[in-house]
Each structure stands twice: as C-alpha cells, then as structure tokens.
Design a protein around this motif. Sequence first.
Motif, PDB file in Angstrom:
ATOM      1  N   VAL A 178      69.776 116.689  -2.960  1.00 20.09           N
ATOM      2  CA  VAL A 178      70.164 118.053  -2.613  1.00 20.09           C
ATOM      3  C   VAL A 178      71.647 118.065  -2.257  1.00 20.09           C
ATOM      4  O   VAL A 178      72.094 117.276  -1.416  1.00 20.09           O
ATOM      5  CB  VAL A 178      69.331 118.581  -1.421  1.00 20.09           C
ATOM      6  N   GLN A 179      72.420 118.952  -2.902  1.00 16.00           N
ATOM      7  CA  GLN A 179      73.838 119.141  -2.603  1.00 16.00           C
ATOM      8  C   GLN A 179      74.058 120.554  -2.085  1.00 16.00           C
ATOM      9  O   GLN A 179      73.349 121.486  -2.472  1.00 16.00           O
ATOM     10  CB  GLN A 179      74.693 118.940  -3.854  1.00 16.00           C
ATOM     11  N   GLN A 180      75.055 120.699  -1.235  1.00 16.81           N
ATOM     12  CA  GLN A 180      75.383 122.028  -0.747  1.00 16.81           C
ATOM     13  C   GLN A 180      75.985 122.889  -1.852  1.00 16.81           C
ATOM     14  O   GLN A 180      75.649 124.063  -1.996  1.00 16.81           O
ATOM     15  CB  GLN A 180      76.348 121.944   0.434  1.00 16.81           C
ATOM     16  N   ARG A 181      76.889 122.279  -2.633  1.00 16.82           N
ATOM     17  CA  ARG A 181      77.550 123.003  -3.722  1.00 16.82           C
ATOM     18  C   ARG A 181      78.047 121.992  -4.752  1.00 16.82           C
ATOM     19  O   ARG A 181      78.080 120.778  -4.487  1.00 16.82           O
ATOM     20  CB  ARG A 181      78.728 123.829  -3.187  1.00 16.82           C
ATOM     21  N   GLU A 182      78.439 122.473  -5.914  1.00 14.53           N
ATOM     22  CA  GLU A 182      78.970 121.612  -6.966  1.00 14.53           C
ATOM     23  C   GLU A 182      80.184 120.848  -6.444  1.00 14.53           C
ATOM     24  O   GLU A 182      81.088 121.417  -5.822  1.00 14.53           O
ATOM     25  CB  GLU A 182      79.372 122.460  -8.171  1.00 14.53           C
ATOM     26  N   GLY A 183      80.202 119.529  -6.677  1.00 11.48           N
ATOM     27  CA  GLY A 183      81.325 118.701  -6.262  1.00 11.48           C
ATOM     28  C   GLY A 183      81.183 118.080  -4.893  1.00 11.48           C
ATOM     29  O   GLY A 183      81.964 117.195  -4.533  1.00 11.48           O
ATOM     30  N   SER A 184      80.198 118.521  -4.095  1.00  9.92           N
ATOM     31  CA  SER A 184      79.985 117.927  -2.772  1.00  9.92           C
ATOM     32  C   SER A 184      79.024 116.752  -2.878  1.00  9.92           C
ATOM     33  O   SER A 184      78.280 116.620  -3.847  1.00  9.92           O
ATOM     34  CB  SER A 184      79.422 118.969  -1.801  1.00  9.92           C
ATOM     35  N   GLU A 185      79.051 115.876  -1.875  1.00  8.52           N
ATOM     36  CA  GLU A 185      78.114 114.757  -1.857  1.00  8.52           C
ATOM     37  C   GLU A 185      76.728 115.244  -1.438  1.00  8.52           C
ATOM     38  O   GLU A 185      76.601 116.181  -0.639  1.00  8.52           O
ATOM     39  CB  GLU A 185      78.594 113.681  -0.877  1.00  8.52           C
ATOM     40  N   PRO A 186      75.660 114.619  -1.951  1.00  9.99           N
ATOM     41  CA  PRO A 186      74.311 114.996  -1.518  1.00  9.99           C
ATOM     42  C   PRO A 186      74.148 114.791  -0.014  1.00  9.99           C
ATOM     43  O   PRO A 186      74.665 113.827   0.553  1.00  9.99           O
ATOM     44  CB  PRO A 186      73.404 114.042  -2.301  1.00  9.99           C
ATOM     45  N   TRP A 187      73.431 115.711   0.633  1.00 13.79           N
ATOM     46  CA  TRP A 187      73.183 115.591   2.067  1.00 13.79           C
ATOM     47  C   TRP A 187      71.706 115.345   2.386  1.00 13.79           C
ATOM     48  O   TRP A 187      71.345 115.073   3.525  1.00 13.79           O
ATOM     49  CB  TRP A 187      73.657 116.840   2.811  1.00 13.79           C
ATOM     50  N   LEU A 188      70.850 115.391   1.357  1.00 16.24           N
ATOM     51  CA  LEU A 188      69.413 115.200   1.564  1.00 16.24           C
ATOM     52  C   LEU A 188      68.821 114.601   0.303  1.00 16.24           C
ATOM     53  O   LEU A 188      69.296 114.863  -0.803  1.00 16.24           O
ATOM     54  CB  LEU A 188      68.742 116.548   1.859  1.00 16.24           C
ATOM     55  N   VAL A 189      67.780 113.791   0.486  1.00 10.28           N
ATOM     56  CA  VAL A 189      66.998 113.316  -0.654  1.00 10.28           C
ATOM     57  C   VAL A 189      65.523 113.586  -0.373  1.00 10.28           C
ATOM     58  O   VAL A 189      65.044 113.402   0.753  1.00 10.28           O
ATOM     59  CB  VAL A 189      67.247 111.809  -0.940  1.00 10.28           C
ATOM     60  N   LEU A 190      64.826 114.060  -1.379  1.00 11.50           N
ATOM     61  CA  LEU A 190      63.383 114.302  -1.337  1.00 11.50           C
ATOM     62  C   LEU A 190      62.710 113.236  -2.188  1.00 11.50           C
ATOM     63  O   LEU A 190      63.104 113.005  -3.339  1.00 11.50           O
ATOM     64  CB  LEU A 190      63.062 115.695  -1.883  1.00 11.50           C
ATOM     65  N   ILE A 191      61.703 112.566  -1.636  1.00 11.25           N
ATOM     66  CA  ILE A 191      61.051 111.453  -2.325  1.00 11.25           C
ATOM     67  C   ILE A 191      59.537 111.639  -2.269  1.00 11.25           C
ATOM     68  O   ILE A 191      58.973 111.890  -1.202  1.00 11.25           O
ATOM     69  CB  ILE A 191      61.420 110.097  -1.694  1.00 11.25           C
ATOM     70  N   GLU A 192      58.898 111.496  -3.411  1.00 14.56           N
ATOM     71  CA  GLU A 192      57.429 111.508  -3.480  1.00 14.56           C
ATOM     72  C   GLU A 192      56.934 110.152  -3.960  1.00 14.56           C
ATOM     73  O   GLU A 192      57.444 109.609  -4.946  1.00 14.56           O
ATOM     74  CB  GLU A 192      56.942 112.577  -4.454  1.00 14.56           C
ATOM     75  N   GLY A 193      55.964 109.593  -3.252  1.00 13.01           N
ATOM     76  CA  GLY A 193      55.312 108.368  -3.666  1.00 13.01           C
ATOM     77  C   GLY A 193      53.830 108.596  -3.821  1.00 13.01           C
ATOM     78  O   GLY A 193      53.261 109.493  -3.201  1.00 13.01           O
ATOM     79  N   ARG A 194      53.206 107.783  -4.663  1.00 16.05           N
ATOM     80  CA  ARG A 194      51.766 107.913  -4.898  1.00 16.05           C
ATOM     81  C   ARG A 194      51.077 106.599  -4.565  1.00 16.05           C
ATOM     82  O   ARG A 194      51.484 105.538  -5.063  1.00 16.05           O
ATOM     83  CB  ARG A 194      51.494 108.308  -6.345  1.00 16.05           C
ATOM     84  N   ARG A 195      50.071 106.672  -3.733  1.00 21.86           N
ATOM     85  CA  ARG A 195      49.344 105.454  -3.367  1.00 21.86           C
ATOM     86  C   ARG A 195      48.628 104.886  -4.582  1.00 21.86           C
ATOM     87  O   ARG A 195      47.848 105.563  -5.243  1.00 21.86           O
ATOM     88  CB  ARG A 195      48.322 105.752  -2.267  1.00 21.86           C
ATOM     89  N   GLY A 196      48.961 103.626  -4.894  1.00 28.71           N
ATOM     90  CA  GLY A 196      48.362 102.966  -6.049  1.00 28.71           C
ATOM     91  C   GLY A 196      48.961 103.380  -7.370  1.00 28.71           C
ATOM     92  O   GLY A 196      48.422 103.028  -8.424  1.00 28.71           O
ATOM     93  N   GLY A 197      50.085 104.105  -7.353  1.00 31.95           N
ATOM     94  CA  GLY A 197      50.697 104.562  -8.597  1.00 31.95           C
ATOM     95  C   GLY A 197      51.337 103.431  -9.382  1.00 31.95           C
ATOM     96  O   GLY A 197      51.690 102.388  -8.837  1.00 31.95           O
ATOM     97  N   ARG A 198      51.500 103.661 -10.681  1.00 30.78           N
ATOM     98  CA  ARG A 198      52.175 102.679 -11.524  1.00 30.78           C
ATOM     99  C   ARG A 198      53.691 102.793 -11.340  1.00 30.78           C
ATOM    100  O   ARG A 198      54.187 103.876 -11.039  1.00 30.78           O
ATOM    101  CB  ARG A 198      51.813 102.908 -12.993  1.00 30.78           C
ATOM    102  N   PRO A 199      54.424 101.701 -11.553  1.00 35.12           N
ATOM    103  CA  PRO A 199      55.885 101.772 -11.444  1.00 35.12           C
ATOM    104  C   PRO A 199      56.463 102.780 -12.436  1.00 35.12           C
ATOM    105  O   PRO A 199      55.969 102.934 -13.543  1.00 35.12           O
ATOM    106  CB  PRO A 199      56.326 100.345 -11.776  1.00 35.12           C
TER     107      PRO A 199
END
Length: 256
Positions: free
Chosen positions: A198-219
């Motif tokens: 997640v970035q605030q605006r174009e050209g800015s550094e990301p300030w947040l990351v959203l991550i989803e994992g699945r139990r037993g999921g394949r790589p």
Amino acid sequence: MMTETDKTNHCSKEPLSGGRVIYVSRDSRFGTDAVLLADFASPKRIDTAVDLCTGGGIIPLLWLCGDSPREKVIGVELQPECCALARRSIGENGDGERFSVMECDLREIEKHLPREKYSLVTCNPPYFPVGAGFENKTAGRTLARSEQTCDSGDVCRAARYLLKYGGRLCVCQRPERMADVICAMREQGIEPKRIRLVQQREGSEPWLVLIEGRRGGRPGVKCLPVLMVEGADGHYSDEMKRIYGRYGDKAKWQDN
C-alpha cells in the motif's frame, strides 16, 4: 467523520454504514490499515472467523456492515478497556448473535477456543519491536503498537492452532517487517499466498503490506498490484472510494 463524544466514559461514537456505529477512545482507535485489512480478508458468508488483537472490534464490525460472514465472529483482545468498547458497540448495533469478544492473551489461545475450527483468522498486530517506533503517551497505545505482549511468531502460532486445514490467515504489517511475517507463517505451516503493498501516492514508498497465508497451502505467492490511497488529483483513489464506500457514507468519500 463526525463523532458523538461520551465525556463520562472518555469515548466517542463514530458512524459506520447502515446506521451502525463503533465506540472508540484515545487508546482504542482505528486507522486506514484496519479498513484495508478488513477488505483484503473479504470473508465469505460461510467463513468462521477469529480476529486477533481486535481492539475495539473494528474489523468484525466492518464485516458486519456488509452482512458477512454469516457465522459468528470472535474477537480476541487482551486489554479490558478495548473489550468494553467493543461490547458497547455490539450492544448498540444489536450484533450479539453474530459477534462476541473474548478478553484473553492470544499466546494462551488454547485455553479459550477449540483447535482447528475456524476458516479465517485476521490480525492487525503491533508493528514495532519493544523500544522502537513512535513514543506513545499512554500504556494502552504502547501495548497496541509495540510487541510487548505478542509478535509475528505468537500470532502465527495462534493462527496455526485455530485454523482448519486450508484456512486463511490475513495480517497487515509495516513493509520492513514483511520477512518476519513470512518466516513466522512458514514456520507454522501457513504458506504465504497473496501479498499487496500500500502506497499513499505515486512515487512514495509503501507504508503497509497486506499478507494472506493458507494453512497447508502449496508454495507459490501472488503479488497483487500496489494499492494507491490517493489518485493523481490528491484525493482518494477510486479503489479507496470503493473500499470506504462499503463501510461508511459513500457520498462523503466521493467528496474527498
């Protein structure tokens, strides 16, 4: 967003969509990260969900604005004040049959909830190691923002206990802590499957990351397009208007 202040209990009532409300206080507030995580997790109506570090219950309350998920949602929170605020919101919204709050330490989750029963776990965790990050003026904000009571490993261990095989864990974190989350997930057999910056605006550094994992999921992980909070005109992007429009006053967000 207008608030109705309760001076006696030092809390305020903020509106959500459909005439719904959430109570917040100086120590128990919510920000854009919680709204984005609620949208990123997007529970199905058949999901059984647990929200760890639920605070005042913002993520489950946002889900219920869309009448989703169908099954009961459980919020897990350590701080009594936050639990009281969440229960006050639950009572005013009439959500008692769909949302409950459990005051407990997620590091002892096995004492309170059954193993491998849930299909979705979410967490907006503390972002900073102890002694790092911004200085907080109250103990409550310090607990919410620093890893005094839990870290990524604790969150992923609790999620491993709670999730059914194939169940999902969705978290948000600062981008510089991304490796901590991914390593903690894999250590508990939860395979990262989706990542979005997640970035605030174009050209800015990301300030947040959203991550989803699945139990037993394949790589194999899917990197989604970056979410821009602002468009080129400096106002909310179309995607942010869509996300906020699910939970609040659509006309308000269209004007921002």
